[in-house]
Motif scaffolding. Sequence first.
Motif, mmCIF file in Angstrom:
data_model
loop_
_atom_site.group_PDB
_atom_site.id
_atom_site.type_symbol
_atom_site.label_atom_id
_atom_site.label_comp_id
_atom_site.label_asym_id
_atom_site.label_seq_id
_atom_site.Cartn_x
_atom_site.Cartn_y
_atom_site.Cartn_z
ATOM 1 N N MET A 1 137.580 77.936 66.346
ATOM 2 C CA MET A 1 136.367 77.228 65.940
ATOM 3 C C MET A 1 135.339 77.359 67.059
ATOM 4 N N LYS A 2 134.128 77.604 66.659
ATOM 5 C CA LYS A 2 133.032 77.678 67.614
ATOM 6 C C LYS A 2 132.761 76.291 68.184
ATOM 7 N N ASN A 3 132.059 76.253 69.296
ATOM 8 C CA ASN A 3 131.665 74.957 69.848
ATOM 9 C C ASN A 3 130.504 74.410 69.035
ATOM 10 N N HIS A 4 130.704 73.257 68.463
ATOM 11 C CA HIS A 4 129.681 72.631 67.626
ATOM 12 C C HIS A 4 129.225 71.330 68.261
ATOM 13 N N THR A 5 127.987 70.989 67.981
ATOM 14 C CA THR A 5 127.455 69.715 68.454
ATOM 15 C C THR A 5 127.626 68.620 67.408
ATOM 16 N N THR A 6 128.012 69.000 66.206
ATOM 17 C CA THR A 6 128.178 68.040 65.117
ATOM 18 C C THR A 6 129.426 67.192 65.329
ATOM 19 N N ALA A 7 129.304 65.894 65.126
ATOM 20 C CA ALA A 7 130.461 64.998 65.188
ATOM 21 C C ALA A 7 131.337 65.241 63.967
ATOM 22 N N ILE A 8 132.651 65.187 64.173
ATOM 23 C CA ILE A 8 133.610 65.422 63.095
ATOM 24 C C ILE A 8 134.596 64.258 63.088
ATOM 25 N N LEU A 9 134.831 63.678 61.902
ATOM 26 C CA LEU A 9 135.774 62.585 61.763
ATOM 27 C C LEU A 9 136.625 62.797 60.526
ATOM 28 N N GLY A 10 137.937 62.788 60.717
ATOM 29 C CA GLY A 10 138.859 62.877 59.596
ATOM 30 C C GLY A 10 139.048 61.518 58.952
ATOM 31 N N ILE A 11 139.148 61.512 57.639
ATOM 32 C CA ILE A 11 139.466 60.313 56.865
ATOM 33 C C ILE A 11 140.788 60.630 56.171
ATOM 34 N N ASN A 12 141.858 60.016 56.643
ATOM 35 C CA ASN A 12 143.181 60.360 56.149
ATOM 36 C C ASN A 12 143.952 59.153 55.668
ATOM 37 N N GLY A 13 144.932 59.412 54.861
ATOM 38 C CA GLY A 13 145.839 58.418 54.308
ATOM 39 C C GLY A 13 146.553 59.064 53.149
ATOM 40 N N TYR A 14 147.569 58.400 52.664
ATOM 41 C CA TYR A 14 148.291 58.943 51.524
ATOM 42 C C TYR A 14 147.514 58.714 50.240
ATOM 43 N N LYS A 15 147.975 59.313 49.158
ATOM 44 C CA LYS A 15 147.328 59.184 47.852
ATOM 45 C C LYS A 15 147.121 57.704 47.518
ATOM 46 N N LEU A 93 129.584 75.415 57.865
ATOM 47 C CA LEU A 93 128.565 74.374 57.800
ATOM 48 C C LEU A 93 127.629 74.427 59.003
ATOM 49 N N GLY A 94 128.150 74.858 60.141
ATOM 50 C CA GLY A 94 127.313 74.998 61.330
ATOM 51 C C GLY A 94 126.904 73.670 61.921
ATOM 52 N N ASP A 95 125.806 73.690 62.653
ATOM 53 C CA ASP A 95 125.339 72.514 63.395
ATOM 54 C C ASP A 95 124.158 71.809 62.733
ATOM 55 N N SER A 96 123.999 71.990 61.444
ATOM 56 C CA SER A 96 122.840 71.386 60.792
ATOM 57 C C SER A 96 123.105 69.962 60.291
ATOM 58 N N TYR A 97 124.260 69.403 60.643
ATOM 59 C CA TYR A 97 124.615 68.050 60.208
ATOM 60 C C TYR A 97 124.796 67.136 61.407
ATOM 61 N N ASP A 98 124.547 65.851 61.181
ATOM 62 C CA ASP A 98 124.820 64.851 62.210
ATOM 63 C C ASP A 98 126.308 64.510 62.250
ATOM 64 N N LEU A 99 126.961 64.587 61.090
ATOM 65 C CA LEU A 99 128.365 64.216 60.978
ATOM 66 C C LEU A 99 129.020 65.006 59.855
ATOM 67 N N ILE A 100 130.240 65.462 60.122
ATOM 68 C CA ILE A 100 131.072 66.060 59.075
ATOM 69 C C ILE A 100 132.297 65.164 58.917
ATOM 70 N N LEU A 101 132.468 64.635 57.708
ATOM 71 C CA LEU A 101 133.662 63.869 57.374
ATOM 72 C C LEU A 101 134.665 64.829 56.748
ATOM 73 N N VAL A 102 135.919 64.702 57.127
ATOM 74 C CA VAL A 102 136.960 65.607 56.639
ATOM 75 C C VAL A 102 138.028 64.784 55.935
ATOM 76 N N GLU A 103 138.160 64.988 54.630
ATOM 77 C CA GLU A 103 139.224 64.322 53.875
ATOM 78 C C GLU A 103 140.365 65.306 53.699
ATOM 79 N N GLY A 104 141.526 64.936 54.201
ATOM 80 C CA GLY A 104 142.678 65.834 54.160
ATOM 81 C C GLY A 104 142.849 66.514 55.509
ATOM 82 N N PHE A 105 143.508 67.660 55.503
ATOM 83 C CA PHE A 105 143.775 68.412 56.742
ATOM 84 C C PHE A 105 144.447 67.528 57.785
#
Length: 141
Positions: A1-15, A93-105
């Motif tokens: 993964m490239k170095n990004h300035t965008t914050a990334i937060l996973g949202i995880n849990g079971y079904k 997606l690149g760096d054009s977002y303030d935040l990327i939320l990740v569901e899963g992974f």
Amino acid sequence: MKNHTTAILGINGYKNSGKTTLIEQLLAVLIEKKLKVAVIKNSHHQLSMDTSTSDTSRIYQAGADVLACDGKSVFTMSHSNDSFPLDRAIDMLGDSYDLILVEGFKAADIDRAWLLRADEQNPPADIKNIIITLPFTDNRL
């Protein structure tokens, strides 16, 4: 993964732990604050964004991988059995977002919130990078 300035937060849990509901609630608050947010969703089910009789679907069913776009949206369909890595999605997606939320992974090396179901007390021990555990409630904000 490239170095990004965008914050990334996973949202995880079971079904049925409320991941999508929490993301909807977060989006309402973040977008009201004028933040630009993207969501990467990992699904264990085949995605379909097109009807089986459309040109796009017909080309895919004929054997080609397809990248379809309409000027605003982009959708890809691939015959590959390889999983689509999170790093690649983030890079796209690149760096054009303030935040990327990740569901899963769940195995990805990102900070994450773990959502407990009503019958759970603690997150699983094998899930790494949990920065907050949220109990099951209607409003977790």
